[in-house]
Write a protein that holds these residues in place. Structure first.
Motif, PDB file in Angstrom:
ATOM      1  N   LEU A  79       0.749  -1.856   0.231  1.00 52.50           N
ATOM      2  CA  LEU A  79      -0.073  -0.038   0.280  1.00 52.50           C
ATOM      3  C   LEU A  79       1.053   1.072   0.037  1.00 52.50           C
ATOM      4  CD1 LEU A  79      -2.247  -1.502   2.780  1.00 52.50           C
ATOM      5  CD2 LEU A  79      -2.841  -0.770   0.194  1.00 52.50           C
ATOM      6  N   LYS A  94     -11.128  13.464  -8.838  1.00 53.18           N
ATOM      7  CA  LYS A  94     -11.227  11.653  -9.142  1.00 53.18           C
ATOM      8  C   LYS A  94     -10.529  11.396  -9.623  1.00 53.18           C
ATOM      9  CE  LYS A  94     -12.907   7.351  -9.251  1.00 53.18           C
ATOM     10  NZ  LYS A  94     -13.149   6.664 -10.135  1.00 53.18           N
ATOM     11  N   THR A 153      -8.024   9.849  -4.159  1.00 52.98           N
ATOM     12  CA  THR A 153      -8.628   8.103  -3.852  1.00 52.98           C
ATOM     13  C   THR A 153      -9.667   7.365  -2.537  1.00 52.98           C
ATOM     14  OG1 THR A 153      -6.655   7.489  -5.182  1.00 52.98           O
ATOM     15  CG2 THR A 153      -7.790   5.291  -4.442  1.00 52.98           C
ATOM     16  N   TYR A 154      -8.901   7.856  -1.896  1.00 50.94           N
ATOM     17  CA  TYR A 154      -9.021   8.003   0.086  1.00 50.94           C
ATOM     18  C   TYR A 154     -10.344   8.944   0.519  1.00 50.94           C
ATOM     19  CZ  TYR A 154      -5.584   4.223  -0.286  1.00 50.94           C
ATOM     20  OH  TYR A 154      -5.162   3.004  -0.427  1.00 50.94           O
ATOM     21  N   HIS A 179     -17.871   3.135  -1.906  1.00 51.92           N
ATOM     22  CA  HIS A 179     -16.758   2.672  -2.726  1.00 51.92           C
ATOM     23  C   HIS A 179     -17.540   1.841  -3.961  1.00 51.92           C
ATOM     24  CE1 HIS A 179     -15.143  -0.084   1.027  1.00 51.92           C
ATOM     25  NE2 HIS A 179     -14.232   0.794   0.470  1.00 51.92           N
ATOM     26  N   LYS A 195     -11.894   5.481  -2.569  1.00 49.52           N
ATOM     27  CA  LYS A 195     -11.539   3.881  -1.243  1.00 49.52           C
ATOM     28  C   LYS A 195     -11.985   4.931   0.581  1.00 49.52           C
ATOM     29  CE  LYS A 195      -8.006   1.341  -2.939  1.00 49.52           C
ATOM     30  NZ  LYS A 195      -8.076   0.016  -2.671  1.00 49.52           N
ATOM     31  N   PHE A 196     -12.436   4.256   1.221  1.00 55.74           N
ATOM     32  CA  PHE A 196     -13.420   4.579   2.604  1.00 55.74           C
ATOM     33  C   PHE A 196     -11.811   4.515   3.679  1.00 55.74           C
ATOM     34  CE2 PHE A 196     -16.020   3.802   6.259  1.00 55.74           C
ATOM     35  CZ  PHE A 196     -16.547   4.828   6.736  1.00 55.74           C
ATOM     36  N   GLY A 256     -16.026  -2.677   5.028  1.00 54.13           N
ATOM     37  CA  GLY A 256     -14.523  -1.991   4.255  1.00 54.13           C
ATOM     38  C   GLY A 256     -13.847  -0.979   4.171  1.00 54.13           C
ATOM     39  N   ASP A 261     -10.427   1.045   4.149  1.00 57.22           N
ATOM     40  CA  ASP A 261      -9.784   1.264   3.810  1.00 57.22           C
ATOM     41  C   ASP A 261      -8.437   1.485   4.329  1.00 57.22           C
ATOM     42  OD1 ASP A 261     -10.735  -0.913   1.095  1.00 57.22           O
ATOM     43  OD2 ASP A 261     -12.203   1.355   0.899  1.00 57.22           O
ATOM     44  N   TYR A 262      -8.155   2.314   5.010  1.00 56.43           N
ATOM     45  CA  TYR A 262      -8.046   3.801   5.681  1.00 56.43           C
ATOM     46  C   TYR A 262      -8.130   4.017   7.136  1.00 56.43           C
ATOM     47  CZ  TYR A 262      -5.411   8.356   5.577  1.00 56.43           C
ATOM     48  OH  TYR A 262      -4.260   9.017   6.018  1.00 56.43           O
ATOM     49  N   ARG A 276      -7.799  -7.353   6.146  1.00 57.58           N
ATOM     50  CA  ARG A 276      -7.856  -6.070   4.966  1.00 57.58           C
ATOM     51  C   ARG A 276      -7.191  -5.191   5.317  1.00 57.58           C
ATOM     52  NH1 ARG A 276     -12.459  -4.807   1.782  1.00 57.58           N
ATOM     53  NH2 ARG A 276     -12.578  -2.905   1.669  1.00 57.58           N
ATOM     54  N   MET A 303      -5.617  -2.510   4.729  1.00 61.38           N
ATOM     55  CA  MET A 303      -5.927  -0.838   5.116  1.00 61.38           C
ATOM     56  C   MET A 303      -4.778   0.672   5.537  1.00 61.38           C
ATOM     57  SD  MET A 303      -8.373  -1.540   8.397  1.00 61.38           S
ATOM     58  CE  MET A 303      -9.706  -2.341   8.571  1.00 61.38           C
TER      59      MET A 303
END
Ligand code: GLA
Length: 405
Positions: free
Chosen positions: A29, A65, A70-71, A108, A113-114, A146, A148-149, A178, A180
């Motif tokens: 990542l 975007k 992205t986040y 998503h 990404k969340f 879900g 991601d961060y 997952r 992250m």
């Protein structure tokens, strides 16, 4: 036979030991500094689903975007004041009537990404339940939503060892399975650049940024740092950043009330620093100028350059500072900053300088090599290093050049 199985056992043990010793974070990542949006700088804890859905929608329609962001990260204030009877964190039902999983699904569904926020201490900075003692449970919950961060703060952490607290959360994320990004927000108090690369992808290097270029104003007895305050604390730690592990000079204040030239300089300097680019403005009300700064693809490509090194301060005199960022393919970015309170004519004779950097083993003698110059903000080619660079630069403004062979 007996010997063989013992050997096998030993191999197995070693493999397991090395997995647990090294597999602390998801290595792949953030090979370039993460880019996104975070709710804190504009909204603090006043966030809710309708507002944030609007933000997600404009994230796409404004071109953020497409520019590489992205986040989408929720900061403090998303939960209820207490955990539920099973010890789980709960998304505030007033703010998120459909729950956090539904909101994450919405993020998503737009190809973003969340991200979410919590704290290593007993409570977050705004007083919501912290993660201390619930690391594995919280990580599993985030994975089930879900996430991601994860941004992980440092309030109410009295008596905790920072290295251990962050390592525990890193292991919990790993165990939850997952991938992250783990963003350590310990404000640089325990020199995380020296130990956090095994745990996370980025770590805050200073206290909080405020919305001012030179000097912030104290409020309620507390004074955040200005853009220049933070800039001045980065040079000595540049050697600790690189692909997958970044110094984080805090989120962007672009579009939050500074002057155009200040926003432009702030964004340029953060790109020179290979900083994570977390916009913190109200995307729904972005002016054209703000959009043009945040989505400047040439600047972003300097931030995201594959070499992954931060700039260094090459020169400083009378309020003029020159920063140099070595780029991949032997290219360079050079930023002239005028931090004095008057416009200044800057003239720079390339041939009188040798630019060297021990970290990247850069050593450029402009008598031996000629580079073409591209002025990023003016969007034009301006000749080469064979001739003197001369321009007037306004107070608190920058000129950023990309040098190519
Ligand atoms: C700390 C962090 C900020 C923000 C707030 C939330 O001050 O450094 O970035 O997350 O907490 O309360």
């Amino acid at each position: 036979m007996k010997f063989k199985s013992k050997a096998l056992l030993a191999v197995l043990f070693c493999t397991m030991a090395s997995v647990s010793a090294f597999a602390q974070k998801f290595e792949e990542l953030a090979q370039t500094p993460p880019m996104g949006w975070n709710s804190w700088n504009t909204f603090q804890t006043k966030i809710d689903e309708p507002l944030l859905k609007g933000m997600v929608d404009t994230y796409l329609s404004s071109g953020m975007k497409d520019a590489g962001y992205t986040y989408f990260v929720l900061d403090d204030g998303w939960m209820t004041m207490e955990r539920d009877k099973d010890g789980n964190l709960v998304a505030d039902p007033q703010k998120f009537p459909n729950g956090m999983k539904a909101f994450a699904d919405y993020v998503h569904s737009k190809g973003l990404k969340f991200g979410i926020y919590n704290c290593a201490g007993t409570k977050t900075c705004a007083g919501y339940p912290g993660t201390r003692g619930y690391e594995y449970q919280d990580a599993r919950l985030y994975a089930s939503w879900g996430v991601d961060y994860l941004k992980f703060d440092w309030c109410n952490s009295e008596g905790i060892n920072a290295k251990e607290a962050y390592a525990t959360m890193a292991k919990a994320i790993r165990a939850a399975g997952r991938p992250m990004i783990f963003s350590l927000c310990e404000w640089g108090q325990h020199q995380p650049w020296k130990w956090a690369a095994k745990d996370g992808q980025l770590w805050r290097s200073t206290g909080d940024i405020g919305n001012a270029f030179e000097e912030t104003v104290a409020k309620d007895g507390w004074k955040p740092l200005s853009v220049l305050n933070i800039l001045d604390r980065q040079d000595s730690i540049r050697q600790y950043a690189g692909p997958g592990h970044w110094n984080d000079p805090d989120m962007l204040e672009v579009g939050n009330g500074m002057k155009y030239n200040e926003d432009k300089a702030h964004f340029s300097l953060w790109c020179m620093l290979a900083a994570p680019l977390m916009a913190g403005n109200d995307l729904r009300k972005m002016s054209e100028q703000t959009t043009s700064i945040l989505t400047n693809k040439e600047l972003i490509s300097i931030d995201q350059d594959a070499l992954g090194v931060e700039c260094f301060k090459y020169y400083s005199f009378d309020g003029i500072e020159i920063f140099v960022k070595p780029l991949a393919n032997n290219e360079l970015a050079v930023c002239f900053l005028n931090r004095s309170n008057r416009p200044q004519i800057v003239s720079f004779d390339w041939k009188a300088h040798i630019i060297s950097d021990a970290i990247t083993k850069t050593n450029i003698d402009f008598n031996q090599a000629t580079y073409k110059l591209h002025d990023i903000w003016a969007k034009k080619d301006i000749g080469s290093t064979d001739k003197l660079f001369k321009q007037t630069i306004g107070s608190d403004d920058v000129v950023v050049l990309r040098l190519t062979k």
